[in-house]
Write a protein that holds these residues in place. Structure first.
Motif, mmCIF file in Angstrom:
data_model
loop_
_atom_site.group_PDB
_atom_site.id
_atom_site.type_symbol
_atom_site.label_atom_id
_atom_site.label_comp_id
_atom_site.label_asym_id
_atom_site.label_seq_id
_atom_site.Cartn_x
_atom_site.Cartn_y
_atom_site.Cartn_z
ATOM 1 N N GLU B 60 -14.040 -21.292 -15.188
ATOM 2 C CA GLU B 60 -14.539 -21.051 -13.840
ATOM 3 C C GLU B 60 -13.456 -20.397 -12.976
ATOM 4 N N THR B 61 -12.262 -21.007 -13.042
ATOM 5 C CA THR B 61 -11.150 -20.475 -12.254
ATOM 6 C C THR B 61 -10.863 -19.028 -12.647
ATOM 7 N N ALA B 62 -10.854 -18.793 -13.954
ATOM 8 C CA ALA B 62 -10.564 -17.443 -14.426
ATOM 9 C C ALA B 62 -11.605 -16.462 -13.902
ATOM 10 N N GLU B 63 -12.854 -16.920 -13.928
ATOM 11 C CA GLU B 63 -13.935 -16.055 -13.447
ATOM 12 C C GLU B 63 -13.731 -15.727 -11.974
ATOM 13 N N LYS B 64 -13.387 -16.812 -11.219
ATOM 14 C CA LYS B 64 -13.173 -16.625 -9.793
ATOM 15 C C LYS B 64 -12.019 -15.649 -9.559
ATOM 16 N N ASN B 65 -10.939 -15.885 -10.296
ATOM 17 C CA ASN B 65 -9.767 -15.010 -10.151
ATOM 18 C C ASN B 65 -10.121 -13.571 -10.472
ATOM 19 N N ARG B 66 -10.948 -13.420 -11.516
ATOM 20 C CA ARG B 66 -11.317 -12.070 -11.929
ATOM 21 C C ARG B 66 -12.072 -11.363 -10.802
ATOM 22 N N VAL B 67 -13.039 -12.108 -10.225
ATOM 23 C CA VAL B 67 -13.828 -11.515 -9.141
ATOM 24 C C VAL B 67 -12.921 -11.138 -7.981
ATOM 25 N N GLU B 68 -11.984 -12.085 -7.679
ATOM 26 C CA GLU B 68 -11.068 -11.808 -6.572
ATOM 27 C C GLU B 68 -10.229 -10.565 -6.857
ATOM 28 N N ALA B 69 -9.735 -10.498 -8.073
ATOM 29 C CA ALA B 69 -8.886 -9.373 -8.457
ATOM 30 C C ALA B 69 -9.667 -8.068 -8.360
ATOM 31 N N GLU B 70 -10.929 -8.153 -8.799
ATOM 32 C CA GLU B 70 -11.767 -6.960 -8.737
ATOM 33 C C GLU B 70 -11.914 -6.495 -7.295
ATOM 34 N N LYS B 71 -12.172 -7.510 -6.430
ATOM 35 C CA LYS B 71 -12.343 -7.186 -5.025
ATOM 36 C C LYS B 71 -11.069 -6.560 -4.470
ATOM 37 N N ALA B 72 -9.947 -7.182 -4.804
ATOM 38 C CA ALA B 72 -8.663 -6.679 -4.304
ATOM 39 C C ALA B 72 -8.424 -5.255 -4.784
ATOM 40 N N ALA B 73 -8.758 -5.011 -6.063
ATOM 41 C CA ALA B 73 -8.555 -3.673 -6.610
ATOM 42 C C ALA B 73 -9.422 -2.664 -5.869
ATOM 43 N N GLN B 74 -10.671 -3.092 -5.612
ATOM 44 C CA GLN B 74 -11.578 -2.193 -4.893
ATOM 45 C C GLN B 74 -11.036 -1.873 -3.513
ATOM 46 N N GLU B 75 -10.563 -2.963 -2.845
ATOM 47 C CA GLU B 75 -10.002 -2.781 -1.518
ATOM 48 C C GLU B 75 -8.825 -1.801 -1.560
ATOM 49 N N ASN B 77 -8.234 0.421 -3.711
ATOM 50 C CA ASN B 77 -8.740 1.763 -3.994
ATOM 51 C C ASN B 77 -9.227 2.431 -2.729
ATOM 52 N N GLU B 78 -10.018 1.658 -1.958
ATOM 53 C CA GLU B 78 -10.562 2.214 -0.729
ATOM 54 C C GLU B 78 -9.437 2.604 0.224
ATOM 55 N N GLN B 79 -8.472 1.673 0.300
ATOM 56 C CA GLN B 79 -7.351 1.931 1.194
ATOM 57 C C GLN B 79 -6.608 3.196 0.762
ATOM 58 N N LEU B 80 -6.432 3.305 -0.535
ATOM 59 C CA LEU B 80 -5.730 4.464 -1.081
ATOM 60 C C LEU B 80 -6.473 5.744 -0.716
ATOM 61 N N LYS B 81 -7.806 5.648 -0.894
ATOM 62 C CA LYS B 81 -8.617 6.826 -0.603
ATOM 63 C C LYS B 81 -8.469 7.227 0.862
ATOM 64 N N SER B 82 -8.593 6.206 1.762
ATOM 65 C CA SER B 82 -8.514 6.510 3.198
ATOM 66 C C SER B 82 -7.129 7.028 3.548
ATOM 67 N N THR B 83 -6.114 6.440 2.898
ATOM 68 C CA THR B 83 -4.750 6.911 3.147
ATOM 69 C C THR B 83 -4.595 8.366 2.731
ATOM 70 N N ARG B 84 -5.183 8.664 1.581
ATOM 71 C CA ARG B 84 -5.096 10.030 1.084
ATOM 72 C C ARG B 84 -5.772 10.989 2.073
ATOM 73 N N GLN B 85 -6.957 10.544 2.558
ATOM 74 C CA GLN B 85 -7.676 11.394 3.512
ATOM 75 C C GLN B 85 -6.839 11.625 4.757
ATOM 76 N N GLU B 86 -6.234 10.506 5.198
ATOM 77 C CA GLU B 86 -5.424 10.616 6.406
ATOM 78 C C GLU B 86 -4.263 11.592 6.189
ATOM 79 N N ALA B 87 -3.663 11.445 5.017
ATOM 80 C CA ALA B 87 -2.542 12.331 4.699
ATOM 81 C C ALA B 87 -2.999 13.791 4.732
ATOM 82 N N GLN B 88 -4.168 14.007 4.132
ATOM 83 C CA GLN B 88 -4.743 15.347 4.102
ATOM 84 C C GLN B 88 -4.918 15.875 5.522
ATOM 85 N N ARG B 89 -5.470 14.972 6.343
ATOM 86 C CA ARG B 89 -5.732 15.348 7.726
ATOM 87 C C ARG B 89 -4.431 15.710 8.437
ATOM 88 N N ILE B 90 -3.435 14.852 8.212
ATOM 89 C CA ILE B 90 -2.149 15.090 8.886
ATOM 90 C C ILE B 90 -1.580 16.447 8.462
#
Lengths: 241, 175
Positions: B60-75, B77-90
């Motif tokens: 159960e714990t492993a499953e929970k950790n996995r979901v959390e990790a997935e979420k963190a990775a997604q976050e 990723n999103e942050q990276l994408k937005s950062t990249r966009q911002e960099a592009q804009r700058i």
């Protein structure tokens, strides 16, 4: 080379209280051995099992499997200790006679306790009695009685006879197998003694073969005894029988 | 064959049911059952159950950790994408700013060049004027000098006299 049993009849003047002292001894010996083995196996239990504990857990899982196959784990959980003790006790008893036979003078002292019909029939009778006891305890007296006349009342005499045949076949199957094994072992031993250097050498191979088969047979019979015990109990305990 | 029948006869003598043994085997089996239940099967089953629970928990714990990790990775990723966009804009902004600046610098330079050119032209015109003035003055003097020289050379006594008298006359008339 006549092998006799050390009989002790009418202990304390009670007419039915006869003892075959060798059987008494061997039942005691195998009980002690089983107790020692199992208590050693259950010592210092760890979350990460090693060696002996693995083996004991394998046995537990094995009997769990038998119970799960016959009556389902939920109802059969209480029978796990019974099944385990039966399996290990019968197995160790069978093995005791394979390893060697102890003859003191003309008296046969060391043998498999299961090579005596008294022991096997007692165990079988105990098992069948337990099946009735648990049948009443689990399903109630009414449902228990109803089991004898279902699906049709006409079956009542057969159902009653079945209880006795179950006891007899369960006990005598084990007895017959182990007894036959012991007879052949003693015959091979006798053959070895006829003309000492020649027949002794010649009988080594059949002896080894039969001992190997005896171990196989002992294991199989222990499994069958436990399996059938659980089947009989499940007939009484389960709703759909 | 003799052996076999012997054996059967011998072993058969062991047979028969002994009441004492029955009681003994049943009692000893029940005692064994009770003892093993307490000392072997009970602890074993407890341990196995405990392990089962432990493993279930861990899963159960492993499953929970996995979901959390997935979420963190997604976050991330999103942050990276937005950062990249911002960099592009700058970068784009900077480019635009650079172009603007370039243009303004060019304009300023052009203006300065025009101004400098104009003032230089004015200077040139002024200098030219000055030069022309100076030249004119010089020419006048020179012509006077040349004229004087010419006059000195051409004029004779008679004329000189005439001239002087004229001059005197002229002076007299003025008075």
């Amino acid at each position: 080379m006549d092998h006799e049993s050390p009989m002790l009849e009418d202990l304390f003047g009670v007419p039915w209280l006869d003892f075959n002292l060798s059987t008494t001894l061997m039942v005691f010996v195998s009980s002690v051995i089983v107790f020692i083995i199992c208590t050693l196996g259950a010592r210092k239990l760890q979350m990460k099992p090693t060696g002996f504990q693995n083996f004991m857990e394998w046995i537990v899982d094995f009997v769990k499997g038998i119970i799960g196959d016959t009556m389902g784990w939920k109802t059969g959980k209480v029978f796990l200790p019974l099944g385990l003790t039966l399996l290990v006790f019968v197995f160790v008893s069978n093995m005791l006679g394979v390893i060697f036979m102890g003859v003191v003078g003309h008296t046969l002292w060391w043998k498999s306790p299961t090579a005596d019909a008294t022991v096997t029939l007692s165990l079988a009778g105990l098992v069948v009695l337990l099946s009735h006891y648990y049948g009443i305890k689990v399903r109630g007296f009414k449902a228990y009685c109803k089991g004898f006349i279902s699906p049709v009342p006409f079956l009542l005499p057969f159902k009653i006879i079945e209880e006795f045949t179950n006891t007899l076949t369960l006990g005598l199957r084990l007895f017959g197998n182990v007894f036959a094994k012991e007879i052949l072992l003693s015959l091979i031993t006798k053959m070895a003694m006829i003309a000492v250097p020649f027949t002794t050498v010649a009988s080594i191979i059949p002896m080894m073969a039969w001992q190997g088969f005896g171990m196989f047979l002992g294991a199989i019979q222990a499994f069958i005894f436990t399996m059938l015990t659980m089947v009989y109990i499940s007939h009484k305990v389960s709703e759909d029988h | 064959m003799q052996l076999l029948t012997d054996g059967l006869v011998i072993q058969a003598s062991i047979g028969g049911l002994q009441g004492g043994d029955m009681v003994f085997s049943i009692v000893s089996f029940l005692i064994l059952l009770a003892l093993l239940k307490k000392f072997a099967w009970g602890p074993l089953m407890n341990k196995m159950e405990e392990r089962e629970n432990h493993i279930a928990n861990e899963i159960e714990t492993a499953e929970k950790n996995r979901v959390e990790a997935e979420k963190a990775a997604q976050e991330a990723n999103e942050q990276l994408k937005s950062t990249r966009q911002e960099a592009q804009r700058i970068i784009e902004d900077a480019k635009k700013a650079a172009i603007d600046q370039e243009r303004s610098i060019m304009e300023a330079a052009n203006e300065a060049a025009v101004r400098i050119k104009k003032s230089a032209e004015e200077d040139i015109a002024r200098e030219k004027e000055k030069a022309v003035e100076a030249l004119q003055a010089q020419v006048a003097t020179l012509s006077v000098q040349i004229a004087t020289k010419v006059i000195e050379k051409e004029i004779n006594a008679e004329d000189q006299e005439q001239l002087i008298s004229d001059y005197i006359k002229e002076v007299g008339e003025e008075r």
